[in-house]
Scaffold this active site. Structure first.
Site, PDB file in Angstrom:
ATOM      1  N   ASN A 196       1.831   2.254   9.029  1.00  0.00           N
ATOM      2  CA  ASN A 196       1.000   3.292   9.645  1.00  0.00           C
ATOM      3  C   ASN A 196       1.636   3.819  10.925  1.00  0.00           C
ATOM      4  OD1 ASN A 196      -1.234   4.248   8.353  1.00  0.00           O
ATOM      5  ND2 ASN A 196      -2.697   2.857   9.283  1.00  0.00           N
ATOM      6  N   ASP A 216      -2.839   6.294   4.244  1.00  0.00           N
ATOM      7  CA  ASP A 216      -3.901   6.517   3.257  1.00  0.00           C
ATOM      8  C   ASP A 216      -3.325   6.639   1.845  1.00  0.00           C
ATOM      9  OD1 ASP A 216      -5.774   6.450   5.229  1.00  0.00           O
ATOM     10  OD2 ASP A 216      -6.058   8.623   5.362  1.00  0.00           O
ATOM     11  N   GLU A 221      -7.025  -2.549   5.012  1.00  0.00           N
ATOM     12  CA  GLU A 221      -5.995  -2.792   3.998  1.00  0.00           C
ATOM     13  C   GLU A 221      -6.291  -4.037   3.174  1.00  0.00           C
ATOM     14  OE1 GLU A 221      -4.261  -4.516   7.888  1.00  0.00           O
ATOM     15  OE2 GLU A 221      -5.648  -2.948   7.261  1.00  0.00           O
TER      16      GLU A 221
END
Length: 456
Positions: free
Chosen positions: A278, A287, A314
């Site tokens: 990320n 995403d 996650e």
């Protein structure tokens, strides 16, 4: 030679009883010319339509067929023989129409229905009912007949499931009686309505009744489809398309209810180094990665029909029913390796140079108090897998987890000694650092963080 099971023996006995009862009560020498074939044809058409257009009811999709109302009303008005002939012809047509269903299931349904109709007929006569007439002042006659009709159904079908699954008898009959109470009441009302329509308007009354039920079925089906669509949106994670956290908790609680003697394993998995991905590529890319992982998990669990959901962030969760802990660990490792072999752009930044997850597995046993405890054990096993270097699966073991906690405490003590060594010359800084450390430790205990989170 295939072994004869208790379930198969029960089906054979049921079929023999039903066929013998049918042959004993049917007169095969009736006059084909003088017989009321017009009534039979219209009644059979009505039965076929009502079997096809069943009324679906949310939330579980229970289906109510009004064919029982036709059989009972036919028994009250035309007598037993015509009803049995309608049953035979209707069953044959339905068996041809539903040819994918095993023949023994059609034969079993026919046998049970025969016994139900014959039992209802004798109950009706014994309680003072008169063929061809409906007397509303003797409501108890119709209620009693309906009770016997459905009691026979519950007993025969119920014992089949009890023999096949070793389910508790009291629990089964209690749950079944509660679920079909509405069906009983509906059938009773519809039977009386149909009887009145046939007596007053003949076959036109039967046509009117069938048309109304078919239209009701269509309306309820649209309502049920709308309900399913709304429920699916409420139970689905919008990003991954998997089930969401709240629905998972609901399903798990339902699984654990009255599950004595049934095997159940729970797996909790966490995508390794997702934060690093990320931070490097942004949240939109993160995403997309979650969507990819979600699709891989869904595909991997599809064959075994395991329940998979997004737990949060996650993390994902899998419910494996009728699976022991060894098979669950083996499945999860196989799934992990499949994900390892699935290329995804940007995986080069991961330590393992591939997509990976750390998984924890726990098995349900009688000592588990509730779903929260089961999830907690899977969570501990998962973070123990993280502590072992990630990209592996660990089975919850109380001894191993306890040992891991002791090792963690020793690491903390060692770190504290190192802090003392480097800061012994600066008393103020040491005291400040010691207070910060103590606060952090107390917060981690209060928040009930896992070993891995405490280390981080």
């Amino acid at each position: 030679m295939k072994r004869l099971t208790k379930s198969n023996l029960y089906i054979i006995i049921t079929c023999i009883l039903g066929i013998v009862a049918y042959l004993f009560h049917i007169d095969m020498s009736f006059n084909l010319i003088g017989f009321e074939w017009t009534n039979v044809v219209f009644l059979v058409i009505s039965i076929i339509l009502l079997n096809h257009y069943m009324i679906l009811l949310p939330p579980k999709g229970n289906a109510i067929s009004m064919d029982s109302a036709v059989y009972l009303a036919t028994t009250f008005i035309f007598g037993l023989e015509i009803t049995l002939i309608v049953l035979l012809i209707g069953s044959l047509i339905f068996a041809l129409y539903q040819h994918k269903i095993s023949w023994w299931k059609h034969l079993t349904n026919f046998s049970i229905s025969s016994i139900m109709i014959i039992s209802a007929y004798y109950t009706f006569i014994l309680l003072g009912g008169q063929i061809g007439f409906l007397h509303m002042e003797t409501t108890y006659v119709y209620i009693g007949t309906l009770v016997v009709y459905y009691a026979i159904n519950i007993i025969f079908v119920g014992f089949y499931f009890i023999i096949g699954s070793s389910e508790n008898v009291i629990t089964f009959f209690k749950d079944t009686s509660t679920e079909i109470l509405f069906s009983y009441l509906s059938t009773l009302v519809m039977t009386v309505i149909l009887g009145v329509l046939i007596i007053s308007h003949g076959l036109f009354g039967l046509l009117l009744f069938t048309s109304i039920v078919v239209l009701l079925s269509m309306a309820f089906k649209q309502y049920y489809n709308l309900y399913e669509e709304v429920a699916k949106k409420a139970n689905t994670d919008s990003l991954t398309g998997l089930y969401n956290h709240s629905y998972f908790k609901e399903v798990l609680a339902d699984f654990l209810k009255n599950r004595k003697g049934l095997k159940l394993c729970l797996a909790l998995i966490d995508i390794d180094d997702f934060k690093k991905f990320n931070d490097n590529y942004g949240h939109l890319a993160g995403d997309d990665l979650l969507k990819k992982i979600g699709a891989l998990l869904k595909e991997g669990c599809k064959k075994q029909e395991f329940f998979v959901a997004r737990y949060g962030g996650e993390e994902f969760v899998i419910i494996m029913e009728n699976v022991n802990k060894k098979a669950a660990v083996l499945f999860l490792n196989t799934l992990r390796k499949q994900i390892n072999d699935s290329y995804y752009e940007g995986v080069d930044i991961f330590p393992h140079r591939c997509l990976s997850f750390s998984g924890g597995v726990t098995e349900y046993d009688e000592g588990v108090y509730n779903s929260a405890e089961l999830i907690g054990k899977a969570d501990q096993a998962m973070y123990f897998a993280k502590a072992q270097g990630k990209n592996n699966v660990q089975l919850f073991d109380n001894i191993t987890i306890t040992s891991s906690l002791l090792d963690h405490e020793k690491e903390i003590e060692l770190l504290e000694q190192q802090v003392k060594f480097f800061l012994y010359k600066d008393v103020y800084t040491y005291k400040h650092s010691r207070r910060v450390y103590q606060y952090a430790k107390e917060f981690s205990n209060h928040l009930q963080l896992s070993d891995y989170e405490k280390k981080c």
